[in-house]
Scaffold this active site. Structure first.
Site, short mmCIF file in Angstrom:
data_model
loop_
_atom_site.label_atom_id
_atom_site.label_comp_id
_atom_site.label_asym_id
_atom_site.label_seq_id
_atom_site.Cartn_x
_atom_site.Cartn_y
_atom_site.Cartn_z
N GLY A 236 43.52 33.01 38.94
CA GLY A 236 42.12 33.11 38.52
C GLY A 236 42.03 33.46 37.05
N SER A 237 40.90 34.03 36.67
CA SER A 237 40.67 34.31 35.25
C SER A 237 41.44 35.54 34.80
CB SER A 237 39.17 34.51 35.03
OG SER A 237 38.75 35.65 35.74
N THR A 238 41.65 35.63 33.51
CA THR A 238 42.41 36.77 32.97
C THR A 238 41.68 38.10 33.17
OG1 THR A 238 43.63 35.34 31.48
CG2 THR A 238 43.49 37.67 30.86
N VAL A 240 39.56 39.09 35.54
CA VAL A 240 39.66 39.52 36.95
C VAL A 240 41.13 39.81 37.28
CG1 VAL A 240 39.28 38.87 39.36
CG2 VAL A 240 37.56 38.29 37.65
N GLY A 241 42.03 39.00 36.73
CA GLY A 241 43.46 39.20 36.97
C GLY A 241 43.94 40.57 36.52
N GLU A 258 48.70 34.31 37.95
CA GLU A 258 48.56 33.08 37.17
C GLU A 258 47.13 33.03 36.66
OE1 GLU A 258 50.70 30.89 36.10
OE2 GLU A 258 52.39 31.84 37.11
N CYS A 292 43.11 24.90 34.80
CA CYS A 292 43.65 25.94 33.91
C CYS A 292 44.57 25.33 32.85
CB CYS A 292 44.41 26.97 34.73
SG CYS A 292 45.73 26.24 35.70
P1 NAP Z 1 37.93 34.28 38.96
O1 NAP Z 1 36.48 34.50 38.72
O2 NAP Z 1 38.90 35.16 38.28
O3 NAP Z 1 38.11 34.34 40.55
C1 NAP Z 1 39.36 34.09 41.14
C2 NAP Z 1 39.37 34.72 42.51
O4 NAP Z 1 39.28 36.14 42.36
C3 NAP Z 1 38.21 34.31 43.41
O5 NAP Z 1 38.66 34.23 44.74
C4 NAP Z 1 37.26 35.49 43.26
O6 NAP Z 1 36.36 35.66 44.33
C5 NAP Z 1 38.24 36.63 43.21
N1 NAP Z 1 37.70 37.87 42.67
C6 NAP Z 1 36.63 38.07 41.88
N2 NAP Z 1 36.50 39.39 41.60
C7 NAP Z 1 37.50 40.03 42.24
C8 NAP Z 1 37.90 41.39 42.33
N3 NAP Z 1 37.25 42.35 41.71
N4 NAP Z 1 38.98 41.68 43.06
C9 NAP Z 1 39.68 40.70 43.70
N5 NAP Z 1 39.34 39.40 43.64
C10 NAP Z 1 38.27 39.07 42.92
O7 NAP Z 1 38.36 32.79 38.58
P2 NAP Z 1 37.63 31.44 38.94
O8 NAP Z 1 36.39 31.35 38.11
O9 NAP Z 1 37.53 31.30 40.42
O10 NAP Z 1 38.71 30.35 38.44
C11 NAP Z 1 38.80 29.90 37.14
C12 NAP Z 1 39.87 30.67 36.37
O11 NAP Z 1 41.11 30.57 37.03
C13 NAP Z 1 40.11 30.12 34.97
O12 NAP Z 1 40.29 31.19 34.08
C14 NAP Z 1 41.42 29.36 35.13
O13 NAP Z 1 42.16 29.21 33.94
C15 NAP Z 1 42.13 30.22 36.10
N6 NAP Z 1 43.18 29.43 36.76
C16 NAP Z 1 44.49 29.69 36.46
C17 NAP Z 1 45.50 28.93 37.03
C18 NAP Z 1 46.95 29.16 36.71
O14 NAP Z 1 47.82 28.66 37.45
N7 NAP Z 1 47.29 29.86 35.63
C19 NAP Z 1 45.16 27.91 37.94
C20 NAP Z 1 43.81 27.68 38.20
C21 NAP Z 1 42.83 28.46 37.63
P3 NAP Z 1 34.83 35.21 44.22
O15 NAP Z 1 34.86 33.72 44.06
O16 NAP Z 1 34.26 35.66 45.49
O17 NAP Z 1 34.24 35.89 43.02
#
Ligand code: NAP
Length: 497
Positions: A236-238, A240-241, A258, A292
């Site tokens: 996910g995003s940095t 939240v990560g 990741e 990503c």
């Molecule tokens: P995100 O907002 O960080 O969410 C990722 C996951 O985390 C979702 O399931 C989300 O649930 C969950 N989440 C949110 N808040 C949380 C918390 N406090 N504790 C635990 N989990 C939580 O990312 P996204 O918008 O879904 O995805 C896009 C991002 O992912 C981009 O930054 C992209 O670069 C990155 N990405 C990275 C890779 C890689 O391999 N490096 C691959 C794909 C995507 P909810 O949906 O319920 O909020």
């Protein structure tokens, strides 16, 4: 068992301990088709009590699953793979409906890659080997076992839900772990409930996979920091990560992260421009740039800059845009309003800072759709590295093009970001491209290509703020297993006192 994987199937329950059940409290969340903006399904809104139940089930089932023979674990993965391939068209349809994934551009690729990931995972039980080490102590034998970590938490994003869940869930289970999967709220089916249906039909014992749908803002902390969790595999995003990793670390669980990227497509004056532009169009616009590892910035040498911008603009304008359900469409909808509005804001800020809009920069109306999520492929020129569309991960069908004078400047610009995920280089011959690739501070670089590549038998990982740990191959196997040293003292040992 009859498997209904259509958008109209019942997706409203959690999958815990091998049973389908409503969320405690009975609430649900609407799932929207981003092409039509209509709700096509409702999923359970899990509470912390549901999360606790999922981990309790996983911890209990994991003990027995860890002892299952390798052949049994391999067979379950193969069964799941057969079901995935046997239902490929339905799954491609689900990805179009839930994720706005255009079948020819994203859906088909997703299913193909998911099958590759499952096939790789099926080799895990055979590859999971310990070692035997000599000892400095007379009469001692050292045996090092490789054992499953226990309970693996998987949290996945919405952009490539099928693959980003598959690459963690399948190898974790294959290695003998139990899993709790929390998919993104925008894609709870293709990133979560679909896995429950496939693995259930494949004969996975109850409790080994548990799927909890619900908002990260409500259950995320409980999932990321659950005391029963031994590994947290997050994509996910940095921002939240960072939070998820700290929750995992507090609990002394291994964080496998990741995260975001800001990938460059670096083109020198020696490049084959036909090839560089073909790659640029795919790397910027496939799945609406919501990858990503898509191209975030185009770095192009000054002497070929104008030609590059003109040709990229012409190609961007020729791409068919519209609903992910319409034949021939290449660029479909953005996942939701907030993502769309954020990327358009980056475009506006970039133009305010002095860049030139070559094409795009607006939404595209769709017949019968209120407030369309389709954004026209956008090309921005005269961009500098500090402008919003370049320095932020825009995650859209947006191509900011930045000029550079020589390779040293290009490398400096490329590395001037907190991220280090992927990238691509076109510099004429492969050797020249390789020399530049060596200087880019990223986990992955592709010469004479674009940055979007993933092969399940090759490591996938980022550096710096793009993550820690890696996926695919032994990289991920090491994340979800531990070593256990057992020494056998065959002769009486002499101690100093
Ligand atoms: P995100 O907002 O960080 O969410 C990722 C996951 O985390 C979702 O399931 C989300 O649930 C969950 N989440 C949110 N808040 C949380 C918390 N406090 N504790 C635990 N989990 C939580 O990312 P996204 O918008 O879904 O995805 C896009 C991002 O992912 C981009 O930054 C992209 O670069 C990155 N990405 C990275 C890779 C890689 O391999 N490096 C691959 C794909 C995507 P909810 O949906 O319920 O909020």
């Amino acid at each position: 068992m009859e498997l209904d994987l259509s958008p109209d199937a019942d997706w409203s329950e959690l999958y815990i301990d091998g049973e389908w059940r409503s969320a405690e409290g009975g609430e649900t969340i609407a799932v929207e088709d981003p092409s039509t903006r209509e709700t096509f399904a409702r999923v359970a809104r899990a509470t912390e009590a549901d999360v606790d139940a999922a981990y309790e089930a996983a911890a209990a089932a994991g003990e027995e699953w860890a002892e299952a023979p390798p052949a049994q674990r391999e067979e379950v993965i193969h069964e799941m793979l057969d079901l995935l391939e046997g239902h490929d068209e339905e799954i491609v349809g689900l990805l179009a409906t839930e994720a706005g994934g255009v079948p020819a551009a994203m859906g088909g690729t997703s299913v193909h890659l998911a099958a590759d990931q499952a096939a790789e995972a099926a080799t895990v039980p055979r590859r999971m080997k310990g070692e035997h080490a000599a000892s400095n102590i007379p009469g001692k034998e050292n045996v090092v076992e490789r054992i499953p970590s226990g309970v693996v938490t998987v949290i996945s994003p919405w952009n490539f839900p099928l693959n980003l869940s598959m690459r963690a869930v399948a190898p974790a289970i294959a290695a003998g772990n139990a899993v709790v999967l929390k998919p993104a709220t925008n894609t709870p089916i293709t990133g979560g409930l679909l896995f429950a249906k496939l693995f259930e039909a494949a004969g996975l014992p109850a409790g080994v996979l548990n799927v909890v749908t619900g908002r990260g803002s409500e259950i995320g902390d409980r999932v990321a920091g659950h005391p029963e969790s031994d590994v947290v595999a997050f994509t996910g995003s940095t921002p939240v990560g960072r939070r998820v990793a700290s929750k995992a670390a507090e609990n002394l669980a291994t964080p496998a992260m990741e995260l975001g990227g800001n990938n460059v497509h670096l083109v020198t004056e020696d490049a084959d421009l036909d090839q560089a532009i073909d790659a640029a169009v795919f790397g910027s616009f496939v799945h609406q740039g919501q990858v990503c590892i898509s191209i975030n910035r185009h770095l192009v040498q000054e002497s070929v800059y104008d030609e590059y911008v003109a040709r990229l603009t012409e190609r961007a304008e020729s791409l068919p845009v519209g609903s992910a359900h319409d034949e021939g469409v290449v660029v479909g909808p953005i996942i939701d309003e907030s993502q769309r509005d954020e990327m358009l804001e980056y475009v506006d800020e970039t133009l305010d800072a002095g860049a030139t809009l070559e094409t795009g920069g607006h939404t595209v109306d769709l017949d019968g759709v209120d407030d369309s999520l389709v954004v026209a492929p956008t090309v921005l020129s005269d961009v500098t590295n500090d402008m919003s569309a370049a320095c932020f991960e825009h995650f859209g069908p947006i191509a900011p093009v930045i000029p550079f004078s020589d390779v040293d400047e290009a490398v400096e610009l490329a590395n001037d970001t907190e991220y280090g995920l992927s990238g691509s280089v076109h510099a004429g011959d492969v050797g020249a491209g390789r020399r530049i690739a060596d200087r880019l501070d990223t986990g992955m670089v592709h010469v004479n290509d674009q940055p979007i590549n993933d092969e399940a038998h090759v490591p996938f990982s980022g550096t710096n703020a793009s993550g820690m740990g890696g996926y695919n191959t032994d990289e991920f196997l090491n994340e979800v297993t531990e070593t256990k040293w057992i020494s056998l003292q065959h002769e009486p040992r002499e101690y100093p006192f």
